[in-house]
Design a protein around this motif. Structure first.
Motif, PDB file in Angstrom:
ATOM      1  N   ARG A 103       0.808  -1.229   0.000  1.00 14.37           N
ATOM      2  CA  ARG A 103       0.000   0.000   0.000  1.00 14.37           C
ATOM      3  C   ARG A 103       0.837   1.273   0.000  1.00 14.37           C
ATOM      4  O   ARG A 103       0.317   2.362   0.263  1.00 14.37           O
ATOM      5  N   VAL A 104       2.122   1.125  -0.246  1.00 14.78           N
ATOM      6  CA  VAL A 104       3.011   2.289  -0.138  1.00 14.78           C
ATOM      7  C   VAL A 104       2.768   3.264  -1.288  1.00 14.78           C
ATOM      8  O   VAL A 104       2.615   2.864  -2.439  1.00 14.78           O
ATOM      9  N   MET A 105       2.707   4.546  -0.961  1.00 15.99           N
ATOM     10  CA  MET A 105       2.450   5.548  -1.990  1.00 15.99           C
ATOM     11  C   MET A 105       3.638   5.696  -2.937  1.00 15.99           C
ATOM     12  O   MET A 105       4.787   5.406  -2.565  1.00 15.99           O
ATOM     13  N   GLU A 106       3.337   6.131  -4.118  1.00 17.40           N
ATOM     14  CA  GLU A 106       4.367   6.320  -5.136  1.00 17.40           C
ATOM     15  C   GLU A 106       5.361   7.391  -4.684  1.00 17.40           C
ATOM     16  O   GLU A 106       4.965   8.382  -4.061  1.00 17.40           O
ATOM     17  N   GLY A 107       6.612   7.190  -4.981  1.00 13.26           N
ATOM     18  CA  GLY A 107       7.613   8.198  -4.636  1.00 13.26           C
ATOM     19  C   GLY A 107       8.363   7.874  -3.348  1.00 13.26           C
ATOM     20  O   GLY A 107       9.364   8.516  -3.036  1.00 13.26           O
ATOM     21  N   VAL A 108       7.877   6.897  -2.590  1.00 13.19           N
ATOM     22  CA  VAL A 108       8.580   6.485  -1.370  1.00 13.19           C
ATOM     23  C   VAL A 108       9.555   5.365  -1.739  1.00 13.19           C
ATOM     24  O   VAL A 108       9.163   4.351  -2.308  1.00 13.19           O
ATOM     25  N   ALA A 109      10.817   5.561  -1.415  1.00 18.92           N
ATOM     26  CA  ALA A 109      11.833   4.548  -1.717  1.00 18.92           C
ATOM     27  C   ALA A 109      11.883   3.531  -0.578  1.00 18.92           C
ATOM     28  O   ALA A 109      11.912   3.915   0.593  1.00 18.92           O
ATOM     29  N   LEU A 110      11.865   2.258  -0.918  1.00 19.65           N
ATOM     30  CA  LEU A 110      11.926   1.222   0.118  1.00 19.65           C
ATOM     31  C   LEU A 110      13.372   0.790   0.340  1.00 19.65           C
ATOM     32  O   LEU A 110      14.122   0.600  -0.624  1.00 19.65           O
TER      33      LEU A 110
END
Lengths: 119, 123, 98
Positions: free
Chosen positions: C71-78
């Motif tokens: 569910r991580v939003m776009e633009g967040v680097a994992l």
């Protein structure tokens, strides 16, 4: 690079100790040095050799001791915080030592980075 | 880092006193750091500003009142105390309500000050 | 600077304080802090705004543990723990917003 680590929370209550341990493991795997892990506040409870978690749970204390044995990581428990919480030399797990807050300051200014794990 | 090097060390205080031990034990580290001859500063952000509130009376909760210690910091050559302006306003506090003289800074200026530190200790 | 936030933004003010005060740099969400990285929540806009000033990262093992890695939003680097170490090493200072 030389990392200093500060752990402010106790084991099993808060994830801080787990995060700190996994950070240390990853740093060592990358060839960095862990200058010292300093345990403060309830973090001193990470050092009790009387800890006995159920068999299907991780053993937080033993994990730290192994890190000290395998990599020579200096595990320092704050004396004032420890005495307040009943941690003494006689119930200290292998690899830990009790010392003063000066050890934290020395690590903070002597390491390349200090990473704080807490609540 | 070579022996004798002076580093900029900032203590960031974001917790109110008494409800948890962090404020007191942070202050204990500040006092020890004074002996190391470093460039020490303290930042009080959010609920951390309550640590400096005048008139603390702790007899009723049977706990030591450590707020006078902030006034003693000057004697240890720790004179850089910064308080977040927004935090004071949100809590109905003015600089006169605090036990020590502080520099009040807008949040983002405090952030810029943090950027210039070598080490940040938060509890 | 590397800013580390480990609290749920819905329960504690750590993320708000960080976004209010920090001038920019990298924001790393760990432990309960990772909930702020989720898409489709009212909090998404806040983090989206922050992306103008911060590179935003989240610790993947903490997202996975909480069942929200998808569910991580776009633009967040994992990043994993090794990536966490790299972030600390590549920034001259780091601050944990406890």
């Amino acid at each position: 690079m030389k990392f200093g680590i500060l752990v402010n929370e106790g084991p099993y209550q808060h994830q801080a100790g787990d995060s700190a341990y996994l950070f240390c493991k990853a740093a060592l795997a990358k060839g960095h040095e862990i200058h010292r892990v300093f345990f403060y506040h309830d973090g001193v409870n990470n050092s009790s050799r009387l800890t006995e978690p159920p068999q299907d749970d991780r053993n937080v204390v033993a994990r730290w001791s192994k890190l000290a044995a395998d990599h020579g990581v200096d595990l320092v428990v704050c004396v004032a915080a420890a005495l307040r919480r009943g941690i003494k030399d006689e119930n200290l797990a292998p690899g830990f030592r009790i010392s003063g807050l000066g050890q934290l300051v020395e690590s903070a200014i002597g390491a390349d980075r200090l990473v704080v794990f807490g609540d | 880092m070579a022996e004798g090097t002076t580093r900029k060390v900032m203590f960031v205080n974001r917790t109110a006193p008494y409800g948890t031990v962090y404020a007191l034990e942070s202050l204990e580290v500040v006092l020890i750091t004074a002996a190391f001859d470093q460039d020490v500063s303290l930042a009080f952000i959010g609920d951390g500003v309550w640590q400096l509130k005048k008139g603390q009376q702790t007899k009723g909760i049977e706990t030591k009142n450590f707020s006078p210690t902030y006034r003693a910091l000057e004697g240890y050559d720790i004179e850089k105390l910064y308080v977040e302006r927004e935090a004071l306003a949100e809590r109905g506090l003015a600089p006169e309500d605090l036990v020590v003289d502080v520099t009040v800074l807008p949040a983002r200026e405090l952030g810029a000050l943090m950027d210039g530190q070598d080490v940040i200790l938060s509890f | 600077m590397l800013h580390i936030v480990n609290k749920s933004h819905l329960e504690r003010s750590a993320l708000d304080a960080c976004l209010r005060i920090a001038t920019g740099g990298t924001l790393l969400l760990i432990e309960d802090g990772v909930y702020a990285a989720l898409a489709g929540t009212p909090g998404e806009a806040k983090l989206r705004d922050a992306m103008a000033r911060f590179k935003v990262c989240a610790l993947a093992p903490d997202l996975e543990a909480r069942g929200v890695a998808d569910r991580v939003m776009e633009g967040v680097a994992l990043v994993d723990y090794g990536g966490f170490v790299d972030l600390v090493a590549s920034h001259p200072t780091c601050q944990s917003w406890l």
